[in-house]
Design an enzyme around this catalytic site. Structure first.
Site, PDB file in Angstrom:
ATOM      1  N   LYS A 190     -11.773 -10.435  15.301  1.00  0.00           N
ATOM      2  CA  LYS A 190     -12.099 -10.474  13.871  1.00  0.00           C
ATOM      3  C   LYS A 190     -12.177 -11.908  13.379  1.00  0.00           C
ATOM      4  CE  LYS A 190     -10.093  -9.451   9.293  1.00  0.00           C
ATOM      5  NZ  LYS A 190      -9.064  -8.708   8.523  1.00  0.00           N
ATOM      6  N   ASP A 222     -10.679 -14.383   3.401  1.00  0.00           N
ATOM      7  CA  ASP A 222     -10.576 -13.025   2.864  1.00  0.00           C
ATOM      8  C   ASP A 222      -9.969 -13.053   1.469  1.00  0.00           C
ATOM      9  OD1 ASP A 222     -10.372 -10.338   2.411  1.00  0.00           O
ATOM     10  OD2 ASP A 222      -8.803  -9.969   3.921  1.00  0.00           O
ATOM     11  N   LYS A 278      -7.527  -9.876  -3.958  1.00  0.00           N
ATOM     12  CA  LYS A 278      -6.105 -10.052  -3.624  1.00  0.00           C
ATOM     13  C   LYS A 278      -5.393 -10.810  -4.735  1.00  0.00           C
ATOM     14  CE  LYS A 278      -6.538 -10.394   1.434  1.00  0.00           C
ATOM     15  NZ  LYS A 278      -5.686  -9.255   1.760  1.00  0.00           N
ATOM     16  N   ASP A 304      -7.543 -15.467   8.522  1.00  0.00           N
ATOM     17  CA  ASP A 304      -8.072 -14.143   8.808  1.00  0.00           C
ATOM     18  C   ASP A 304      -9.158 -14.171   9.884  1.00  0.00           C
ATOM     19  OD1 ASP A 304      -7.637 -11.478   8.281  1.00  0.00           O
ATOM     20  OD2 ASP A 304      -9.168 -11.341   6.725  1.00  0.00           O
ATOM     21  N   ASP A 329     -11.107  -4.829   0.336  1.00  0.00           N
ATOM     22  CA  ASP A 329     -10.159  -5.667   1.074  1.00  0.00           C
ATOM     23  C   ASP A 329      -9.902  -5.108   2.478  1.00  0.00           C
ATOM     24  OD1 ASP A 329      -8.506  -7.786   1.522  1.00  0.00           O
ATOM     25  OD2 ASP A 329      -6.840  -7.054   0.288  1.00  0.00           O
ATOM     26  N   GLU A 350     -11.834  -5.026   4.900  1.00  0.00           N
ATOM     27  CA  GLU A 350     -13.123  -5.516   5.392  1.00  0.00           C
ATOM     28  C   GLU A 350     -13.129  -5.745   6.894  1.00  0.00           C
ATOM     29  OE1 GLU A 350     -10.781  -7.443   4.438  1.00  0.00           O
ATOM     30  OE2 GLU A 350     -10.805  -8.956   6.028  1.00  0.00           O
ATOM     31  N   ARG A 402     -11.999  -3.969   9.374  1.00  0.00           N
ATOM     32  CA  ARG A 402     -12.447  -2.788  10.123  1.00  0.00           C
ATOM     33  C   ARG A 402     -13.951  -2.580  10.005  1.00  0.00           C
ATOM     34  NH1 ARG A 402      -8.270   0.864   6.841  1.00  0.00           N
ATOM     35  NH2 ARG A 402      -7.229  -1.169   6.906  1.00  0.00           N
TER      36      ARG A 402
END
Ligand code: BES
Ligand code: MN
Ligand code: ZN
Length: 489
Positions: free
Chosen positions: A255, A260, A267, A278, A337, A339, A341
């Site tokens: 990933k 993010d 967030k 991230d 959020d 994201e 996956r």
């Protein structure tokens, strides 16, 4: 990186000599010149000196002007383990640097743990990395510390350390590479910048590198990564690298969310800066790739790095959207959020469609995994017990914390969509498990796959002990796993 030399004897001027001693034992002086050994053994500690763990004795060696020895207490021999060795070596190198030494000669404790190849690898690479700093953005560079370490070993230990020397150096370089990328701030480390680093890596190590831009992603109908990247001025990329000409096919997926914000489901402000980490799954794959390629491990590798920035914007994807991923499954967005996956859905289904023998995926996927296991650890998900066992044992031997978590069917049920095949958010409980169950919808009929949720291990954040920043988590355990799969360790 600190240079390490292995030796069974000797003494040089201007070096600091470091000698370990277990409680109620003599300092370990094998390999040192007789006069030096005698002198070290004659040192008396102050009142209360028992060679307890972390007790240090500094004394002039005499003879050559200014030569110093430091005796480090290691505590009880029976309490000493691999972790104790690594922590001690790191500490010795740091303190020697702070004391102004550029070179230090360390007598390795004579202990059974040091004869284990995996432990030797951890120890060696820990020395290499003891001066790791990310100071590219500092106006005044940090002070330089120790440049070279000579390890004095028994004949037995010398044989073990010689065997792992090259592996350890490449491991350290892989970890450093993963950390450097992970620490790079999101205004520089955009998806395209990450892709450029991959092209560079490919040039250096003879990998084939292909980079999909939004137009390529559209042609491939990769709706997940496109949706996540839509709100950013820095468009997404999907990098595919391959190298190696013989052996089983190993797919590595990481990933790479370069930042993010959470997107429209934004967030909270506190510690949002840490969401530059991230991308650490992709960075781990990068570091593994570097080491595996440098060592010419006998596998055919494929690495897939989905890279995107998750931002709120007029064009950003939104809750309620339904997007179609590479394998044709539709996902209803419940929370922008979640994201990771979404970009992994495309990358995993692409990787699986190319039929690897085994597929490993690394992602800072959920906060829930950190709630479950704490910081410094990662969660392992795989339907294959044998693969689980191998990865857990590799992690254990590499000194990385990994814990297996369940893929029970109820977690999959929680991810069924209202109007799409799936939704990207489940119920309140077992968030890390639900995320893993979601990913399992994108591996096709691939049996040998594993998902490592590294959100807790990938970086040291605010409020945690230790030097802040990316850790390179996953590189050591994976390199160990590869070496043992190759029958080398
Ligand atoms: N990148 C985060 C996960 C994360 C959290 C990594 C903390 C490192 C530290 C991920 O994209 C995320 O936001 N996950 C959500 C999922 C939720 C919306 C289902 C989370 O964990 O809250
Ligand atoms: Mn997120
Ligand atoms: Zn994320």
């Amino acid at each position: 990186m600190i240079r390490v030399q292995l030796t069974s004897s000797g003494q040089k001027q201007g070096e600091l000599l470091v000698v370990p001693v277990f409680s109620k034992e003599e300092p370990e002086t094998e390999g040192l010149k007789a006069a030096v050994a005698r002198r070290v053994r004659s040192f008396e500690g102050p009142k209360g000196w028992n060679a307890d763990k972390d007790q240090v004795l500094s004394r002039e060696l005499g003879g050559t002007a200014g030569a110093m020895a430091r005796i480090y207490g290691l505590g009880k021999r029976s309490d000493f383990d691999a972790d104790g060795l690594v922590v001690w070596l790191r500490r010795v190198v740091k303190e020697s640097g702070q004391a102004g030494y550029q070179s230090v000669r360390i007598v390795l404790p004579k202990h059974d743990v040091t004869l284990d190849m995996a432990v030797a690898m951890s120890a060696y690479s820990a020395i290499c990395l003891a001066d790791y700093r990310f100071d590219r953005f500092r106006s005044t560079p940090g002070k330089t510390g120790v440049k070279s370490v000579r390890l004095v070993l028994s004949a037995e230990a010398l044989a073990v350390f010689r065997k792992v020397a090259r592996w350890s150096r490449e491991l350290a370089a892989g970890v450093a590479a993963a950390r450097d990328l992970g620490n790079t701030p999101p205004n520089e480390a955009t998806p395209e910048w990450m892709a450029e680093r991959c092209r560079e890596l490919g040039r250096d190590y003879g990998m084939k590198v292909r980079v999909l831009t939004p137009s390529g992603l559209k042609r491939k109908k990769m709706g997940g990564i496109l949706a996540v990247g839509e709100g950013s001025a820095n468009p997404p990329r999907l990098v595919r690298m391959d190298w190696g000409t013989r052996g089983p096919i190993i797919a590595l997926v990481g990933k790479g969310v370069t930042f993010d914000t959470g997107g429209i489901s934004i967030k909270p402000a506190a510690t949002m800066d840490e969401m530059k980490y991230d991308k650490c799954g992709a960075c781990a794959v990068f570091g593994i790739a570097r080491a595996a390629a440098a060592l010419k491990l006998p596998f055919r590798f494929r690495a897939y790095l989905p890279l995107a920035e998750n931002m709120p914007d007029g064009k950003a994807y939104r809750p309620g959207d339904i997007v179609r991923c590479y394998n044709g499954k539709t996902v209803e967005i419940m929370n922008t959020d979640a994201e990771g996956r979404m970009i992994l859905a495309d990358a995993l289904s692409w990787a699986a469609s190319e039929k690897p023998d085994v597929m490993l995926e690394y992602s800072t996927l959920t906060g829930a995994t950190v709630v479950a296991l704490g910081t410094g650890a990662a969660a392992l998900y795989t339907p294959e017990d044998e693969l689980a066992g191998d990865l857990l044992s590799a992690a254990d031997r590499a000194g990385e914390r990994l814990w297996r978590m369940p893929l029970w069917p109820e977690f999959g049920r929680a991810m069924k969509g209202n109007h799409g095949d799936l939704k990207n958010l489940g119920t309140r409980w077992g968030g890390a498990n639900q995320a893993a169950a979601f990913l399992s919808e994108f591996v096709g009929d691939q049996q040998d796959w594993a998902h490592l949720d590294i959100a807790g291990g990938a970086y040291v954040g605010a409020g945690q002990a230790g030097t802040k920043g990316a850790t390179g988590y996953g590189v050591p355990l994976t390199l160990l796993w590869l070496l043992s799969r190759a029958g080398k360790l």
